[in-house]
Design a protein around this motif. Sequence first.
Motif, PDB file in Angstrom:
ATOM      1  N   SER A 107       0.828  -1.206   0.000  1.00  0.00           N
ATOM      2  CA  SER A 107       0.000   0.000   0.000  1.00  0.00           C
ATOM      3  C   SER A 107       0.866   1.261   0.000  1.00  0.00           C
ATOM      4  N   GLN A 108       1.935   1.245   0.802  1.00  0.00           N
ATOM      5  CA  GLN A 108       2.818   2.417   0.861  1.00  0.00           C
ATOM      6  C   GLN A 108       3.580   2.598  -0.442  1.00  0.00           C
ATOM      7  N   LEU A 109       3.985   1.497  -1.065  1.00  0.00           N
ATOM      8  CA  LEU A 109       4.657   1.587  -2.363  1.00  0.00           C
ATOM      9  C   LEU A 109       3.750   2.248  -3.391  1.00  0.00           C
ATOM     10  N   ASP A 110       2.478   1.883  -3.349  1.00  0.00           N
ATOM     11  CA  ASP A 110       1.528   2.399  -4.324  1.00  0.00           C
ATOM     12  C   ASP A 110       1.204   3.878  -4.077  1.00  0.00           C
ATOM     13  N   SER A 111       1.085   4.253  -2.808  1.00  0.00           N
ATOM     14  CA  SER A 111       0.667   5.624  -2.494  1.00  0.00           C
ATOM     15  C   SER A 111       1.840   6.596  -2.384  1.00  0.00           C
ATOM     16  N   VAL A 112       2.859   6.236  -1.614  1.00  0.00           N
ATOM     17  CA  VAL A 112       4.001   7.131  -1.373  1.00  0.00           C
ATOM     18  C   VAL A 112       5.116   6.894  -2.381  1.00  0.00           C
ATOM     19  N   GLY A 113       5.320   5.628  -2.722  1.00  0.00           N
ATOM     20  CA  GLY A 113       6.383   5.283  -3.672  1.00  0.00           C
ATOM     21  C   GLY A 113       7.644   4.793  -3.001  1.00  0.00           C
TER      22      GLY A 113
END
Length: 427
Positions: free
Chosen positions: A145-151
């Motif tokens: 989820s963090q990869l998708d939202s924050v990168g």
Amino acid sequence: MVERFDVVDLIRTKRDKGALTTDQIDWLVDAYTRGYVADEQMSAMTMAIFLNGMQRDEIRDLTLAMIASGERLDFSGLSKATTDKHSTGGVGDKITLPLAPLVASFGVAVPQLSGRGLGHTGGTLDKLESIPGWRAALTNDEFMSQLDSVGAVICAAGSGLAPADGKLYALRDITGTVECIPLIASSIMSKKIAEGTASLVLDVKFGSGAFMQDPARARELAETMVRLGTDAGVATRALLTDMDVPLGLAIGNANEVRESVEVLAGGGPADVVELTVALAREMLDLAGLPDADPAQALKDGRAMDSWNAMIRAQGGDPEATLPTPSETHTVVADRDGVIDRLEALPFGIAAWRLGAGRARKQDPVIHSAGIDLHVKPGTAVKAGDPLFTLGAEDPARFERALESIEGAWSIADTAPAARPLIVDRIV
């Protein structure tokens, strides 16, 4: 079950400078992981490899077998390209901290699975844990989820990635077989390939403060790892960088975070900025953005926004005050002149003795402990000028730390010849 091979036959093959087949290596790694091959037998094998080396195909097969011993992450469902970076480590090497959010600010996912420090080299997770509330452990769902939202994600790697490597590394550590290029390369690359990134940039260091001190050996390691990545379908490049002098001006945990934030704010030491930008350019190029300008992203605030989002996503407060040492000791110049030498390794050991590192895996680190440099080679000084400040919670630690750096720096009448930080690029 009937075993396909006799491990003693395989040991004899490597002892006599022969090559192992793909099937033999697959079986060996699997049999060792499940406990059929004993530690003393694998110790003999690693020593035979240490003394006689491995062919390119053998190193590839060993790497793939270690990947196959565990799970492999899959980022194909992400809407972003993935790219990663690995450094072989050095004194003051905090590059991951500004680099991951910098690259992520261009819409690229950076899954940075990092570790803790042991000995004189600090761990990325130890540095970040200086930030109040920040946590290293994420669930798989939180990670994705963090990869998708924050990168950008910097977190602890799970035990499911290349478990054979974890077992083999612990054995190499106590059998004198750590400094072996086929074993180092397969260890690093098995974990990095298992992480599932589409591309990878390696920062391979040489010099006083590096794991691989000899430039020729560091180059061989870089070339071996680039080949392994390429053979496994991961677009891989390497920069060969000088680690004779500490990187930046901060050596420790909280002070390295502070310096990283300075870089993200458009400032910071020139060498840290240079290497961060160079690695970011390589990562962004591999991710399909050859015209991206990471230097501009440091200046205009995009990278800092990305950092703040990454820290908050993992429970940290980017505005919080970082720990500072209760005790300090400053070393001053004893004469006028120019700093002509500042050896990385002794300063790394000094920071470790101040409490910034650990001697055993279970030891805590003291986040406030470390060294702040006020000079680098080429800096002109006058007698009485501060050279470096040691920080600790216990003043009794200063004596042994000062012993570590005795003779590790010098003042001359003329400036030393300038040395490039980035020596070569290997593709």
